[in-house]
Scaffold this motif. Sequence first.
Motif, PDB file in Angstrom:
ATOM      1  N   ILE A 184      12.840  -3.049   1.494  1.00 34.96           N
ATOM      2  CA  ILE A 184      13.513  -2.606   2.741  1.00 34.96           C
ATOM      3  C   ILE A 184      13.335  -1.216   3.246  1.00 34.96           C
ATOM      4  CG2 ILE A 184      16.186  -2.054   3.117  1.00 34.96           C
ATOM      5  CD1 ILE A 184      16.991  -4.362   1.822  1.00 34.96           C
ATOM      6  N   GLN A 185      12.940  -0.321   2.170  1.00 41.63           N
ATOM      7  CA  GLN A 185      12.574   1.237   2.434  1.00 41.63           C
ATOM      8  C   GLN A 185      11.504   1.141   3.344  1.00 41.63           C
ATOM      9  OE1 GLN A 185      11.694   3.226  -1.098  1.00 41.63           O
ATOM     10  NE2 GLN A 185      11.404   5.196  -0.095  1.00 41.63           N
ATOM     11  N   PHE A 186      10.588   0.305   2.878  1.00 44.03           N
ATOM     12  CA  PHE A 186       9.035  -0.002   3.522  1.00 44.03           C
ATOM     13  C   PHE A 186       9.410  -0.575   4.902  1.00 44.03           C
ATOM     14  CE2 PHE A 186       5.677  -2.326   5.239  1.00 44.03           C
ATOM     15  CZ  PHE A 186       4.665  -1.581   4.915  1.00 44.03           C
ATOM     16  N   LEU A 187      10.486  -1.144   5.012  1.00 46.92           N
ATOM     17  CA  LEU A 187      10.712  -2.148   6.398  1.00 46.92           C
ATOM     18  C   LEU A 187      11.338  -1.316   7.445  1.00 46.92           C
ATOM     19  CD1 LEU A 187       9.929  -4.953   7.228  1.00 46.92           C
ATOM     20  CD2 LEU A 187      12.076  -5.789   6.564  1.00 46.92           C
ATOM     21  N   LEU A 188      12.377  -0.586   6.990  1.00 43.44           N
ATOM     22  CA  LEU A 188      13.269   0.086   7.873  1.00 43.44           C
ATOM     23  C   LEU A 188      12.610   0.998   9.157  1.00 43.44           C
ATOM     24  CD1 LEU A 188      16.399   1.120   8.492  1.00 43.44           C
ATOM     25  CD2 LEU A 188      15.681   3.307   7.059  1.00 43.44           C
ATOM     26  N   PRO A 189      11.627   1.567   8.830  1.00 42.23           N
ATOM     27  CA  PRO A 189      11.126   2.109  10.435  1.00 42.23           C
ATOM     28  C   PRO A 189      10.508   1.006  11.118  1.00 42.23           C
ATOM     29  CG  PRO A 189      10.219   3.188   8.021  1.00 42.23           C
ATOM     30  CD  PRO A 189      10.943   2.002   7.662  1.00 42.23           C
ATOM     31  N   GLY A 190       9.807   0.369  10.711  1.00 41.12           N
ATOM     32  CA  GLY A 190       9.486  -0.799  11.290  1.00 41.12           C
ATOM     33  C   GLY A 190      10.440  -1.523  12.127  1.00 41.12           C
ATOM     34  N   VAL A 191      11.365  -2.024  11.472  1.00 46.22           N
ATOM     35  CA  VAL A 191      12.422  -2.874  12.196  1.00 46.22           C
ATOM     36  C   VAL A 191      13.108  -1.582  13.196  1.00 46.22           C
ATOM     37  CG1 VAL A 191      14.882  -3.558  12.038  1.00 46.22           C
ATOM     38  CG2 VAL A 191      13.104  -4.117  10.407  1.00 46.22           C
ATOM     39  N   LEU A 192      13.370  -0.512  12.959  1.00 45.93           N
ATOM     40  CA  LEU A 192      14.103   0.278  14.018  1.00 45.93           C
ATOM     41  C   LEU A 192      13.023   0.434  15.105  1.00 45.93           C
ATOM     42  CD1 LEU A 192      15.438   3.327  11.939  1.00 45.93           C
ATOM     43  CD2 LEU A 192      16.591   1.722  13.502  1.00 45.93           C
ATOM     44  N   SER A 193      11.837   0.654  14.809  1.00 40.28           N
ATOM     45  CA  SER A 193      10.714   0.725  16.099  1.00 40.28           C
ATOM     46  C   SER A 193      10.614  -0.613  16.714  1.00 40.28           C
ATOM     47  CB  SER A 193       9.259   1.074  15.242  1.00 40.28           C
ATOM     48  OG  SER A 193       9.559   1.966  14.540  1.00 40.28           O
ATOM     49  N   THR A 194      10.502  -1.947  16.050  1.00 38.70           N
ATOM     50  CA  THR A 194      10.628  -3.005  16.819  1.00 38.70           C
ATOM     51  C   THR A 194      11.726  -3.549  17.675  1.00 38.70           C
ATOM     52  OG1 THR A 194       9.257  -3.747  14.868  1.00 38.70           O
ATOM     53  CG2 THR A 194      10.267  -5.681  16.375  1.00 38.70           C
ATOM     54  N   SER A 195      12.683  -2.706  17.332  1.00 40.99           N
ATOM     55  CA  SER A 195      14.116  -3.140  18.137  1.00 40.99           C
ATOM     56  C   SER A 195      13.918  -2.251  19.308  1.00 40.99           C
ATOM     57  CB  SER A 195      15.301  -2.852  17.154  1.00 40.99           C
ATOM     58  OG  SER A 195      15.358  -1.410  17.220  1.00 40.99           O
ATOM     59  N   MET A 196      13.075  -1.345  19.494  1.00 38.63           N
ATOM     60  CA  MET A 196      12.894  -0.642  20.883  1.00 38.63           C
ATOM     61  C   MET A 196      12.103  -1.399  21.773  1.00 38.63           C
ATOM     62  SD  MET A 196      14.674   2.236  20.626  1.00 38.63           S
ATOM     63  CE  MET A 196      15.634   2.581  19.278  1.00 38.63           C
ATOM     64  N   HIS A 214       0.850  -1.206  -0.013  1.00 35.95           N
ATOM     65  CA  HIS A 214       0.125   0.086  -0.153  1.00 35.95           C
ATOM     66  C   HIS A 214       0.808   1.362  -0.045  1.00 35.95           C
ATOM     67  CE1 HIS A 214      -3.930  -1.984   1.198  1.00 35.95           C
ATOM     68  NE2 HIS A 214      -2.919  -3.000   1.286  1.00 35.95           N
ATOM     69  N   ALA A 215       2.025   1.266  -0.799  1.00 36.04           N
ATOM     70  CA  ALA A 215       3.047   2.336  -0.780  1.00 36.04           C
ATOM     71  C   ALA A 215       2.945   2.876  -2.363  1.00 36.04           C
ATOM     72  CB  ALA A 215       4.194   1.853  -0.278  1.00 36.04           C
ATOM     73  N   PRO A 216       3.554   4.067  -2.539  1.00 32.91           N
ATOM     74  CA  PRO A 216       3.600   4.480  -3.755  1.00 32.91           C
ATOM     75  C   PRO A 216       4.378   3.539  -4.826  1.00 32.91           C
ATOM     76  CG  PRO A 216       4.366   6.144  -2.421  1.00 32.91           C
ATOM     77  CD  PRO A 216       4.034   4.924  -1.388  1.00 32.91           C
ATOM     78  N   VAL A 217       4.083   3.499  -6.081  1.00 34.69           N
ATOM     79  CA  VAL A 217       5.122   2.592  -6.877  1.00 34.69           C
ATOM     80  C   VAL A 217       6.640   3.054  -6.856  1.00 34.69           C
ATOM     81  CG1 VAL A 217       5.516   2.041  -9.276  1.00 34.69           C
ATOM     82  CG2 VAL A 217       3.238   2.401  -8.476  1.00 34.69           C
ATOM     83  N   GLY A 218       7.443   2.163  -6.819  1.00 32.19           N
ATOM     84  CA  GLY A 218       8.928   2.361  -6.586  1.00 32.19           C
ATOM     85  C   GLY A 218       9.394   2.310  -5.487  1.00 32.19           C
ATOM     86  N   THR A 219       8.514   2.093  -4.337  1.00 30.33           N
ATOM     87  CA  THR A 219       9.085   1.925  -3.011  1.00 30.33           C
ATOM     88  C   THR A 219       9.601   0.259  -2.946  1.00 30.33           C
ATOM     89  OG1 THR A 219       7.162   3.261  -2.292  1.00 30.33           O
ATOM     90  CG2 THR A 219       8.222   1.717  -0.495  1.00 30.33           C
ATOM     91  N   THR A 220      11.041   0.396  -2.371  1.00 30.34           N
ATOM     92  CA  THR A 220      11.323  -1.171  -2.075  1.00 30.34           C
ATOM     93  C   THR A 220      11.136  -1.534  -0.751  1.00 30.34           C
ATOM     94  OG1 THR A 220      13.704  -0.169  -1.104  1.00 30.34           O
ATOM     95  CG2 THR A 220      13.283  -0.748  -3.559  1.00 30.34           C
TER      96      THR A 220
END
Lengths: 284, 331
Positions: free
Chosen positions: A88-100, A80-86
């Motif tokens: 990893i790009q989509f995941l980065l904020p989620g992984v940073l948040s989860t690691s907290m 559910h993101a703009p075309v061209g989003t990878t």
Amino acid sequence: MSGETKVAALPSVHAVRHGPAWVPQGSQFSGLYLREIIKTFRNPFVIVITIAQPFMWLAFFGSSFGNVGNSAFFDQTVLHAPVGTTFIQFLLPGVLSTSMLSIGMFGSMSTIQDKRFGFMKRVLITPTSKATVYLTKTLGSATRGLVQIPVMLVAAWAFGVPFLGGVLDWLGFILGLTLLGVGFSAFFLAMTASSTDWQTPGVISNFITMPLMFASGALFPASNYPRWMQLIANYNPVGYASLLGRQVVVYGSFDWTYLGYLAVFAAAMLILGTAVASRYLKVE
Amino acid sequence: MSDENGDAIVAEGLTKRYGAITAVDHVNFRVPSGSVFGLLGPNGAGKTTIIKVLTGLSDMTEGTARVAGYDVRKEPMHVKERIGWVAAEVILDDDLSGWENLWLQAKLQRLSGWTVRAEQLLEYFELSDRRKDKVGKYSTGMRKKMEIALALLHQPAIIFMDEPTIGLDPNVRRMLWKLITGVNREFGVTVLLTSHYIEEADSLCDRVAIIDHGKFVATGTPSELKSRVRADFIELETKGDVSEERLRAVPGVSEVRSQGKAWILKVSSAEDVLPGLFAALKGDVIRRINVEKPSLESVFIDITGKRMDQAGGGDVQDFRKFYMQVRRARQ
Ligand SMILES: Nc1ncnc2c1ncn2[C@@H]1O[C@H](COP(=O)(O)OP(=O)(O)OP(=O)(O)O)[C@@H](O)[C@H]1O
Ligand SMILES: [Mg+2]
């Protein structure tokens, strides 16, 4: 021990006095917080572990859709993101948040170690309040958690994540992560305030990580979830931080509401936790 | 740093229960400011618990205590600014250096201008050249000295020392004795120490309380206590069985008690009684015989009927303590 211990006369030792308390507990607070920091950097193992985990998520999980290539279908219907989003790009904020989520675990473990080795007694026999001990442990944990952010950003850059959003947007996201880390550390340390068992922090971590990670929109958009999982996601601070970050990383925009939620979460956990620890923090 | 009557510590009806165990049982005592007070008793008697309750580390179940002029329950922070503590098991942060341990203590006590004093203390304890090493690498004796330096850093009015010389070699022990006396005499610091070394309590303390099962069984100056027991004790263990009547019949024996396989005889004077005792034992092989002239040990035997090192016992609480006791036994 030396065989021959000379018995010197007691020196006429220099007198000391108690300094002024500009801020109540200020001296005790800075001492204990610095102790946490010093000990962290003397035992880089904890830092390595803290960084390795999100890094592996990004590397392995983030590459799971590597063969999909630049697919408009994948971006639109799965992410559910703009075309061209990878991914990893989509995941980065989620992984940073989860690691907290689990950084509080190390704070809990070091608190239990202090109880078991008696160091808590050494601290609490001085004019130091239990609240101060609790707050410095909480902030120490959160600080350890933040160390991974710069490393992860470099890793993301190496994986080719485009850095949308201005510097202020990124700083806002990092502030959001800090609040999330403080909130969960506060939660962890309050939960283990009266524990002296090494295993408790691990058990709590296992118990909360799975549901809060998956029901948060950190790994996939929550809009694909069934209703009951969306319900959890709506009240899940990991979700707020992921969405806040995704706005920055994927859209290059900033949403103050999420930051507000995170601030409320951190404040509530700190207040509740301080109340719990002042009463229930065990000495040994 | 004392209350109106010049007492550094006043405890009234002090009681601490852990569930069904009453560790400290309605204890009353006063420690005059500037004196050395000793708690002498076997393992598990409640010595450490008294220190924990007086320092505010654990809440008392009943009773009141004033330490350094403040109520321990109502004004714990005022108490804590004025006391120092030396733990039996030596508690330091092993990941920090000696100097960093001092620094942290200074922060926790909110001290200003403490470095000169810290350096003098390190100098005195011969730790100056090791100040940058992690204390985890110090020897047992060095760790003990470091701990005492921490306890003295903020110039406390009262120092609580829990078995200060346990696990130390005789030289360091003598040095500590001298130090304790010195700190007390020259700085007027009140000392409350616990011990199960008879000689330690005897030579260091102005007053001693003998404690057993959480109760004070006797209190007084060492000489007062010793003069209460106008008798010697003979401890005797034989190979075969000896009947109690036979021992009682020996002239000069006023009491006979059994302790395990051994007998404890209370006698007017060991020198006078021994020949008669040997005559009565004719034929029996003596495994062990021990004469206890008036001492704090004999006070304990007189009151409780057992030797201090045989009372309590088997109460090793953790490995570190066990290790300490093994070390002590090996000396
Ligand atoms: N935290 C605790 N929980 C339960 N019981 C305890 C606790 N601490 C002490 N006790 C009990 O209280 C009693 C007194 O213990 P304490 O440690 O005061 O003895 P002590 O005189 O210091 O003995 P030692 O010479 O072995 O150090 C013991 O029976 C002990 O088992
Ligand atoms: Mg003890």
